[in-house]
Design a protein around this motif. Sequence first.
Motif, PDB file in Angstrom:
ATOM      1  N   ALA A 159       0.842  -1.180   0.204  1.00 45.69           N
ATOM      2  CA  ALA A 159      -0.129   0.232   0.203  1.00 45.69           C
ATOM      3  C   ALA A 159       1.235   1.113   0.387  1.00 45.69           C
ATOM      4  N   ALA A 160       1.594   1.276   0.917  1.00 42.61           N
ATOM      5  CA  ALA A 160       2.498   2.569   0.986  1.00 42.61           C
ATOM      6  C   ALA A 160       3.703   2.467  -0.286  1.00 42.61           C
ATOM      7  N   ALA A 161       3.779   1.511  -1.211  1.00 42.78           N
ATOM      8  CA  ALA A 161       4.272   1.458  -2.340  1.00 42.78           C
ATOM      9  C   ALA A 161       3.723   2.222  -3.545  1.00 42.78           C
ATOM     10  N   ALA A 162       2.755   2.041  -3.173  1.00 44.77           N
ATOM     11  CA  ALA A 162       1.413   1.518  -4.336  1.00 44.77           C
ATOM     12  C   ALA A 162       1.315   3.520  -4.295  1.00 44.77           C
ATOM     13  N   GLY A 163       0.941   4.092  -2.840  1.00 46.27           N
ATOM     14  CA  GLY A 163       0.494   5.698  -2.450  1.00 46.27           C
ATOM     15  C   GLY A 163       1.786   6.350  -2.948  1.00 46.27           C
ATOM     16  N   SER A 164       3.443   5.873  -2.344  1.00 47.37           N
ATOM     17  CA  SER A 164       3.745   6.788  -3.217  1.00 47.37           C
ATOM     18  C   SER A 164       4.481   6.788  -4.529  1.00 47.37           C
ATOM     19  N   LEU A 165       4.547   6.120  -4.967  1.00 46.66           N
ATOM     20  CA  LEU A 165       4.659   5.779  -6.773  1.00 46.66           C
ATOM     21  C   LEU A 165       2.675   6.684  -7.267  1.00 46.66           C
ATOM     22  N   THR A 166       1.508   6.626  -6.708  1.00 46.38           N
ATOM     23  CA  THR A 166       0.826   7.747  -7.273  1.00 46.38           C
ATOM     24  C   THR A 166       1.574   8.901  -7.210  1.00 46.38           C
ATOM     25  N   THR A 167       2.333   9.049  -5.916  1.00 46.72           N
ATOM     26  CA  THR A 167       1.979  10.930  -5.682  1.00 46.72           C
ATOM     27  C   THR A 167       3.684  11.073  -6.428  1.00 46.72           C
ATOM     28  N   THR A 168       3.920  10.390  -7.006  1.00 42.43           N
ATOM     29  CA  THR A 168       5.593  10.937  -7.865  1.00 42.43           C
ATOM     30  C   THR A 168       5.319  11.196  -8.595  1.00 42.43           C
ATOM     31  N   LEU A 169       4.199   9.740  -9.892  1.00 45.08           N
ATOM     32  CA  LEU A 169       4.408  10.024 -10.806  1.00 45.08           C
ATOM     33  C   LEU A 169       2.892  11.654 -11.534  1.00 45.08           C
ATOM     34  N   VAL A 170       1.967  11.691 -10.269  1.00 45.62           N
ATOM     35  CA  VAL A 170       1.504  12.818 -10.840  1.00 45.62           C
ATOM     36  C   VAL A 170       1.976  13.520 -10.571  1.00 45.62           C
ATOM     37  N   ALA A 171       2.667  14.069  -8.801  1.00 41.96           N
ATOM     38  CA  ALA A 171       2.823  15.703  -8.295  1.00 41.96           C
ATOM     39  C   ALA A 171       4.298  15.360  -8.504  1.00 41.96           C
ATOM     40  N   HIS A 172       5.135  15.257  -8.581  1.00 36.59           N
ATOM     41  CA  HIS A 172       6.503  15.053  -8.541  1.00 36.59           C
ATOM     42  C   HIS A 172       6.998  15.670  -7.510  1.00 36.59           C
ATOM     43  N   PRO A 173       7.276  15.372  -7.113  1.00 35.62           N
ATOM     44  CA  PRO A 173       7.586  16.065  -5.722  1.00 35.62           C
ATOM     45  C   PRO A 173       9.123  15.436  -5.266  1.00 35.62           C
ATOM     46  N   THR A 174       9.396  16.412  -4.119  1.00 36.55           N
ATOM     47  CA  THR A 174      11.141  15.588  -3.463  1.00 36.55           C
ATOM     48  C   THR A 174      11.367  16.674  -2.344  1.00 36.55           C
ATOM     49  N   PHE A 175      12.310  16.526  -1.569  1.00 34.27           N
ATOM     50  CA  PHE A 175      12.364  16.453  -0.556  1.00 34.27           C
ATOM     51  C   PHE A 175      13.829  16.976  -0.099  1.00 34.27           C
ATOM     52  N   ASP A 176      14.772  17.337  -1.892  1.00 34.78           N
ATOM     53  CA  ASP A 176      15.904  17.120  -1.672  1.00 34.78           C
ATOM     54  C   ASP A 176      16.198  18.519  -1.834  1.00 34.78           C
ATOM     55  N   LEU A 177      16.453  19.420  -0.389  1.00 34.17           N
ATOM     56  CA  LEU A 177      16.417  20.669  -0.626  1.00 34.17           C
ATOM     57  C   LEU A 177      17.808  21.438  -1.322  1.00 34.17           C
ATOM     58  N   HIS A 178      18.711  21.129  -2.341  1.00 31.20           N
ATOM     59  CA  HIS A 178      19.734  21.127  -3.100  1.00 31.20           C
ATOM     60  C   HIS A 178      19.873  21.985  -2.289  1.00 31.20           C
ATOM     61  N   LEU A 179      20.728  21.591  -1.016  1.00 30.23           N
ATOM     62  CA  LEU A 179      21.729  22.486  -0.371  1.00 30.23           C
ATOM     63  C   LEU A 179      23.105  22.298  -0.896  1.00 30.23           C
ATOM     64  N   PRO A 180      24.063  23.229  -0.474  1.00 28.46           N
ATOM     65  CA  PRO A 180      25.799  23.006  -1.126  1.00 28.46           C
ATOM     66  C   PRO A 180      26.354  21.835  -0.605  1.00 28.46           C
ATOM     67  N   ALA A 181      27.156  20.865  -1.821  1.00 27.03           N
ATOM     68  CA  ALA A 181      27.444  19.735  -1.706  1.00 27.03           C
ATOM     69  C   ALA A 181      27.640  19.261  -0.672  1.00 27.03           C
ATOM     70  N   PHE A 182      27.796  18.605   0.137  1.00 26.99           N
ATOM     71  CA  PHE A 182      28.365  17.707   1.665  1.00 26.99           C
ATOM     72  C   PHE A 182      29.128  16.660   1.505  1.00 26.99           C
ATOM     73  N   GLY A 183      30.659  16.594   1.309  1.00 20.05           N
ATOM     74  CA  GLY A 183      31.572  16.016   1.639  1.00 20.05           C
ATOM     75  C   GLY A 183      31.575  14.323   2.355  1.00 20.05           C
ATOM     76  N   ARG A 184      33.652  14.119   2.734  1.00 21.55           N
ATOM     77  CA  ARG A 184      32.928  14.155   3.533  1.00 21.55           C
ATOM     78  C   ARG A 184      33.595  14.760   5.217  1.00 21.55           C
ATOM     79  N   PRO A 185      32.596  13.824   6.024  1.00 21.72           N
ATOM     80  CA  PRO A 185      33.118  14.336   7.439  1.00 21.72           C
ATOM     81  C   PRO A 185      33.724  14.398   7.377  1.00 21.72           C
ATOM     82  N   GLY A 186      33.586  15.326   8.583  1.00 19.90           N
ATOM     83  CA  GLY A 186      34.387  15.799   9.598  1.00 19.90           C
ATOM     84  C   GLY A 186      34.888  15.335  11.231  1.00 19.90           C
ATOM     85  N   TRP A 187      36.022  16.155  12.022  1.00 19.07           N
ATOM     86  CA  TRP A 187      35.825  16.217  13.030  1.00 19.07           C
ATOM     87  C   TRP A 187      34.212  17.189  13.797  1.00 19.07           C
ATOM     88  N   GLY A 188      34.897  18.174  13.369  1.00 14.15           N
ATOM     89  CA  GLY A 188      34.171  19.632  13.060  1.00 14.15           C
ATOM     90  C   GLY A 188      32.746  19.199  12.933  1.00 14.15           C
TER      91      GLY A 188
END
Length: 426
Positions: A203-232
């Motif tokens: 049911a979840a897959a059917a719901g998500s695919l329907t939303t994707t095909l109809v509305a094309h949502p995205t949660f990616d905020l397109h923030l600056p690329a984040f590479g290898r994490p450091g201690w900071g």
Amino acid sequence: MAQDTVQPLPAPATPARALLPLILPALVVGVAASLLLLGVESAAEELQDVLWRNLPDALGVGRYSVLWMLVVLTATGVAVGLVVWKVPGHAGPDPATSGLDAPVLPLAVLPGLLLATALMLAGGPSLGPENPIIAVNVGLAFWLGRRLLPRAPGGLWVALAEAATIGALFGTPVAAALLLSEALAGRQLKGALWDNVFAPLVAAAAGSLTTTLVAHPTFDLHLPAFGRPGWGDLLASLVIASVAALLGMAAVRAFPYVHGAFARLGHPMVALPVGGLVLGLLGALGGHLTLFKGLDEVGEIAADPDGWSAGQFATMTVVKLAALLVAASCGFRGGRIFPAVFVGAALGLCAHALVPAVHPAVGVASGVLGVLLAITRQGWVSLFTAAVLVASPAIIALLCMASLPAWLLVTGRPQMQLRDDGTPVR
């Protein structure tokens, strides 16, 4: 001589012939749940354009002027108050007492709940569609399922509708899978875990695919690329997630008191317009980005992490959290996840503005994680939501570490949900 450890026997697997008949009902529920969500959001967006674009332009009033925000939000309170007061079913139970695990509401309640939700989404209060839409889908699926397949257990339709709606909301079945695994933890399951989640995942897959095909949502905020994490980055994520959790818990602590203050007003035609007026005043203080459910607005502030000062981000953080608190307390029908995402994102960008060495992606993801842990108390969903905002697998390890101190701050404490007597759920 050491005693041999006795391993428990695995739960017997469910035969495939018992799972196959569930596929078609799950697919139908998934598609229907997604279409209902998309229909309500589409209608709300049309009304939003009228209220916040066409009408002020025709009247020669600024779209987001202080006057117009006060008028529209107060009028939204009046409109929703009329629905709660006069429409059969009174738009369901007090939203402060409901969470993602929706009760099965009578069919007569659902039209009023849908109408109140659409008016809320269009008018600008800081709530999302998740709680009421889940409740409506659960009610419809239960009612139709019990009539079309009366031999199926009633709990099946509840699980299918909840999973389908969560999949549709997030555009992926992963969120539903994580929520299901958290809900099933500690239960005495009959059969293997994947047998129990098989139909809800369909049911979840059917719901998500329907939303994707109809509305094309995205949660990616397109923030600056984040590479290898450091201690900071690790230190920043630990601190920001913990601060965000404490900030969220401040709202949780205040929730029963603010709810009680609105409850003492005694009537929805008083509490909701007063709540709308307060939300208009908060919008005037924080700006138009602190209105609405917050998902589009998160994208706007994330598109330019350096476009606002630390003070402006801090103001948006506090105002949005206060708006979420008021909207959830005065009787508007809606959920708390999407506004909480805005709060966490604004807090993370405030940290970046204060300390430029804090990467925007780390700040946003950690802030969202901490606030969601406090507001929802759903660990997996909080981690997932924070991670999908940043398109970088490297962020996941940081978030897992940051979730540990944040969880210690929120676990065992009151939740942002009340019992019928007004006391907080723990």
